[in-house]
Design a protein around this motif. Structure first.
Motif, PDB file in Angstrom:
ATOM      1  N   GLY A  30      50.735  38.140  47.839  1.00 60.37           N
ATOM      2  CA  GLY A  30      49.510  38.391  47.083  1.00 60.37           C
ATOM      3  C   GLY A  30      48.355  37.583  47.630  1.00 60.37           C
ATOM      4  N   TYR A  31      47.289  37.519  46.850  1.00 65.52           N
ATOM      5  CA  TYR A  31      46.097  36.804  47.296  1.00 65.52           C
ATOM      6  C   TYR A  31      46.333  35.310  47.480  1.00 65.52           C
ATOM      7  CZ  TYR A  31      43.064  40.862  46.636  1.00 65.52           C
ATOM      8  OH  TYR A  31      42.458  42.092  46.753  1.00 65.52           O
ATOM      9  N   HIS A  32      47.346  34.773  46.819  1.00 65.69           N
ATOM     10  CA  HIS A  32      47.597  33.331  46.886  1.00 65.69           C
ATOM     11  C   HIS A  32      48.381  32.903  48.123  1.00 65.69           C
ATOM     12  CE1 HIS A  32      51.168  35.091  45.158  1.00 65.69           C
ATOM     13  NE2 HIS A  32      51.843  33.988  45.371  1.00 65.69           N
ATOM     14  N   ASN A  33      48.979  33.856  48.850  1.00 65.70           N
ATOM     15  CA  ASN A  33      49.843  33.439  49.966  1.00 65.70           C
ATOM     16  C   ASN A  33      49.747  34.317  51.221  1.00 65.70           C
ATOM     17  OD1 ASN A  33      51.180  35.745  49.091  1.00 65.70           O
ATOM     18  ND2 ASN A  33      53.013  34.669  48.380  1.00 65.70           N
ATOM     19  N   TYR A  34      48.859  35.274  51.263  1.00 69.51           N
ATOM     20  CA  TYR A  34      48.833  36.205  52.406  1.00 69.51           C
ATOM     21  C   TYR A  34      48.313  35.575  53.690  1.00 69.51           C
ATOM     22  CZ  TYR A  34      43.748  36.868  52.107  1.00 69.51           C
ATOM     23  OH  TYR A  34      42.389  36.675  52.121  1.00 69.51           O
ATOM     24  N   MET A  35      47.561  34.475  53.598  1.00 64.03           N
ATOM     25  CA  MET A  35      46.944  33.895  54.792  1.00 64.03           C
ATOM     26  C   MET A  35      47.940  33.181  55.712  1.00 64.03           C
ATOM     27  SD  MET A  35      43.284  32.334  53.599  1.00 64.03           S
ATOM     28  CE  MET A  35      42.105  33.301  52.681  1.00 64.03           C
ATOM     29  N   ARG A  36      49.174  33.054  55.289  1.00 54.64           N
ATOM     30  CA  ARG A  36      50.160  32.333  56.105  1.00 54.64           C
ATOM     31  C   ARG A  36      50.813  33.210  57.173  1.00 54.64           C
ATOM     32  NH1 ARG A  36      54.312  31.131  51.162  1.00 54.64           N
ATOM     33  NH2 ARG A  36      52.416  30.032  50.538  1.00 54.64           N
ATOM     34  N   PHE A  37      50.475  34.501  57.226  1.00 53.05           N
ATOM     35  CA  PHE A  37      51.166  35.417  58.129  1.00 53.05           C
ATOM     36  C   PHE A  37      50.245  35.951  59.222  1.00 53.05           C
ATOM     37  CE2 PHE A  37      53.259  35.917  53.955  1.00 53.05           C
ATOM     38  CZ  PHE A  37      54.505  35.420  54.301  1.00 53.05           C
ATOM     39  N   GLY A  38      50.793  36.055  60.444  1.00 52.34           N
ATOM     40  CA  GLY A  38      50.085  36.672  61.549  1.00 52.34           C
ATOM     41  C   GLY A  38      50.488  38.136  61.696  1.00 52.34           C
ATOM     42  N   ALA A  39      49.804  38.836  62.603  1.00 53.98           N
ATOM     43  CA  ALA A  39      50.022  40.278  62.744  1.00 53.98           C
ATOM     44  C   ALA A  39      51.411  40.609  63.276  1.00 53.98           C
ATOM     45  CB  ALA A  39      48.956  40.877  63.664  1.00 53.98           C
ATOM     46  N   ALA A  40      51.843  39.905  64.321  1.00 47.33           N
ATOM     47  CA  ALA A  40      53.152  40.192  64.903  1.00 47.33           C
ATOM     48  C   ALA A  40      54.234  39.900  63.875  1.00 47.33           C
ATOM     49  CB  ALA A  40      53.374  39.344  66.154  1.00 47.33           C
ATOM     50  N   ARG A  41      54.999  40.882  63.514  1.00 49.45           N
ATOM     51  CA  ARG A  41      56.078  40.931  62.524  1.00 49.45           C
ATOM     52  C   ARG A  41      55.697  41.700  61.266  1.00 49.45           C
ATOM     53  NH1 ARG A  41      57.376  35.175  59.639  1.00 49.45           N
ATOM     54  NH2 ARG A  41      55.300  34.302  59.357  1.00 49.45           N
TER      55      ARG A  41
END
Length: 259
Positions: A125-136
């Protein structure tokens, strides 16, 4: 259910990347280089399209692949990933088991660990999405295309602002109310650590670009995102900047976006 890998790469002169990445499905290789050429071939029974364009910018590169994709499920990849045997079956299984999920984020095995490791399944969600990159990131293609979601051309390697195209992609998914799931299954490995093509240390540009990213997410509350980032992560960059210097540089990035 069809699967297609969308690979962002540069300066490929032959088709060896298909073996190096252990491609076992249809794929589009978006290759930024010094020529303009489109090739199609069959590799181990799978349809492969090579898009070679004389241009730069990872967002543009990923968009080139996305706009030509045709499969039910697409997965974003970088050229240093090696897919595991059976990744197609694993991806299909996860989407079948989660029929209302539009986007699934998988693990990548790497040493040393640089990316966030998913230890158990959870909703993004909005609270945790910034931890992921595009690859995967894998997604139902029609869920993305029906919402008109693409990669921002101003962010990412080779663009005006050095990183963040993947963050904005996931943000647009959430804004369009798509369901995103993180799962602990690993579908690929990074066998060799490769220096980032965009991270040059905690320079002025790093923080300016971070502020520009936050402003692209929310112009109204960008200053608050800058403040929390400067305070929460101050130990990470303490050798280069104090938190107040970092904050002011990020505010400068906000102003660049707002014009």
């Amino acid at each position: 259910m069809s699967i297609q890998v969308l690979v962002a790469t540069m300066n490929q002169k032959d088709h060896n990347l298909l073996n190096e990445m252990n491609i076992q499905s249809d794929a589009i290789i978006a290759n930024q280089c010094e020529r303009n050429e489109i090739e199609e071939l069959i590799f181990k029974g799978n349809h492969i399209k090579y898009l070679s364009f004389a241009e730069r910018g990872v967002g543009l590169n990923r968009n080139n692949a996305l706009m030509r994709a045709h499969a039910d499920i697409c997965i974003l990849a970088d050229d240093d990933m090696v897919f595991h045997d059976g990744y197609v079956k694993m991806i299909k299984k996860c989407f079948i088991e989660n029929p209302h999920t539009d986007v699934i984020i998988f693990n990548i095995i790497e040493n040393p660990k640089k990316r966030y490791v998913i230890e158990k399944k959870f909703k993004v969600g909005y609270h945790n999405y910034m931890r992921f990159g595009a690859a995967r990131i894998a997604f139902r293609r029609k869920s993305i295309t029906k919402c008109g979601i693409t990669f921002n051309l101003h962010f990412g390697g080779g663009a005006e602002f050095s990183a963040g195209e993947d963050t904005l992609f996931l943000h647009d998914c959430l804004k369009n109310k798509l369901n995103i799931l993180a799962v602990p299954e690993a579908i690929s490995t990074l066998p060799n650590y490769r220096e980032s093509s965009w991270f040059q240390g905690y320079t002025d540009k790093y923080f300016i670009d971070r502020g520009a990213l936050f402003a692209s997410i929310t112009k109204r509350n960008a200053w608050l995102l800058c403040l929390q980032f400067a305070i929460r992560h101050r130990k990470m960059f303490k050798e280069a900047k104090n938190w107040y210097e970092a904050y002011n540089l990020m505010i400068k990035g906000i102003k660049e976006i707002k014009g």
